[in-house]
Enzyme design. Structure first.
Site, mmCIF file in Angstrom:
data_model
loop_
_atom_site.group_PDB
_atom_site.id
_atom_site.type_symbol
_atom_site.label_atom_id
_atom_site.label_comp_id
_atom_site.label_asym_id
_atom_site.label_seq_id
_atom_site.Cartn_x
_atom_site.Cartn_y
_atom_site.Cartn_z
ATOM 1 N N GLU A 14 1.534 -6.092 4.203
ATOM 2 C CA GLU A 14 1.963 -5.247 5.314
ATOM 3 C C GLU A 14 2.640 -6.123 6.355
ATOM 4 O OE1 GLU A 14 3.175 -2.672 6.686
ATOM 5 O OE2 GLU A 14 1.460 -1.331 6.345
ATOM 6 N N ASN A 96 -2.486 0.060 13.167
ATOM 7 C CA ASN A 96 -1.641 -0.270 12.024
ATOM 8 C C ASN A 96 -0.501 -1.193 12.449
ATOM 9 O OD1 ASN A 96 -0.609 -0.193 9.413
ATOM 10 N ND2 ASN A 96 0.493 1.714 9.737
ATOM 11 N N ASP A 114 -8.312 9.860 9.479
ATOM 12 C CA ASP A 114 -8.614 9.169 8.231
ATOM 13 C C ASP A 114 -8.199 10.047 7.055
ATOM 14 O OD1 ASP A 114 -9.612 7.778 6.066
ATOM 15 O OD2 ASP A 114 -11.525 7.292 7.011
ATOM 16 N N ASN A 146 4.217 4.454 12.760
ATOM 17 C CA ASN A 146 4.095 3.345 11.819
ATOM 18 C C ASN A 146 5.098 2.256 12.179
ATOM 19 O OD1 ASN A 146 3.422 1.883 9.427
ATOM 20 N ND2 ASN A 146 2.985 3.791 8.358
ATOM 21 N N ASP A 193 7.604 4.355 6.267
ATOM 22 C CA ASP A 193 6.502 3.433 6.555
ATOM 23 C C ASP A 193 7.084 2.278 7.361
ATOM 24 O OD1 ASP A 193 4.245 1.715 6.419
ATOM 25 O OD2 ASP A 193 3.647 2.551 4.497
#
Length: 279
Positions: A14, A96, A114, A146, A193
């Site tokens: 990531e 994140n 979640d 994100n 993303d």
């Protein structure tokens, strides 16, 4: 256009970032921040018990790391990992991705709920942490904020709202506050993303469920679409010495089941337009 293998054996990568001649990234299920040079030589830089995600650097060289499960922003300086800010009062899901701007302000997203536990979708906020460690609600009503980029002039931020299938833009004021929220692009069928910005103002978008990586212009026109099926693309970064190497983090799936696998890879593609802005 086809991606070529670069680094394999990741658990779940990531937040790739090009910094100081290397690509840095989080491998979050094994709690590591790693860096790899252009030859493919990789090392573990620091271990983050709360699972690292977003990465960035302040102008003084201090590294900031999102700690997902304990909803904190950490700092790593002179070999020491320490807590920078608590985000749990604002983050309604695990933290994140993140972008750190040219003034050292960190903008941190969170999932909001979640998904893997079956919770219903709900919107959440983007959090700003200033260099004085103060924590602020930067923007509300975002659906899974994100990947995030900031234009080279520092005046515009674009956030990927993964489950809203869109990229959303804001004006950035001198004090870091966000305003003039607007739609930058809707991408039907795409779950944006990680993202990165190029010098022509286009955004490369990782689409994990669409098994592709896209180059998108403001308004939504797609100039490039690279098929990765059956693998998903989870994050991307333009790096290399000329910032014309597109690094894409891919995997065979996502979620807690990936913790026991080593299916993650970084793959690369040379492109014509270099990276720009932040991260």
């Amino acid at each position: 256009m086809k991606l070529e293998p670069f680094l394999s054996g990741l658990c779940f990568g990531e937040a790739p970032r090009w910094h100081d001649g290397r690509l840095w990234f989080s491998d979050f299920y094994i709690h590591q921040v790693r860096a790899v040079d252009e030859s493919g030589k990789a090392e573990t830089v620091v271990e983050v018990p709360g699972r690292p995600s977003g990465l960035g650097w302040r102008p003084d060289g201090t590294m900031l790391i999102v700690s997902m499960t304990d909803r904190r922003l950490m700092r790593f300086s002179t070999g020491t990992l320490s807590r920078e800010a608590e985000l749990g009062s604002l983050a309604t899901g695990q933290c994140n991705d993140m972008v750190v701007d040219g003034h050292g302000r960190a903008y941190v997203g969170n999932f909001g709920y979640d998904r893997h536990a079956g919770e219903a979708q709900r919107t959440t906020c983007l959090i700003r942490v200033d260099p004085d460690r103060s924590v602020h609600r930067a923007a509300d009503d975002l659906l899974s904020p994100n990947g995030t980029v900031i234009t080279p002039d520092g005046g515009t931020m674009i956030v990927a709202e993964t489950f809203a299938h869109r990229l959303t833009a804001f004006d950035v004021a001198a004090d870091g506050t966000l305003s003039n929220r607007r739609l930058w692009a809707t991408i039907e069928g795409c779950y944006p993303d990680g993202i990165c910005l190029d010098a022509e103002g286009a955004i490369w978008v990782s689409d994990p469920f669409g098994h592709r990586v896209l180059r998108v212009l403001e308004g939504g026109r797609i100039t490039h679409s690279i098929d990765l099926a059956p693998r998903g693309a989870y994050a991307c970064m333009l790096g290399g010495q000329d910032r014309r190497t597109l690094y894409v983090i891919t995997n065979s799936g996502s979620g807690p089941a990936m913790a026991d696998k080593r299916d993650g890879r970084i793959e690369v593609l040379r492109v014509d337009v270099p990276g720009a802005g932040w991260p």
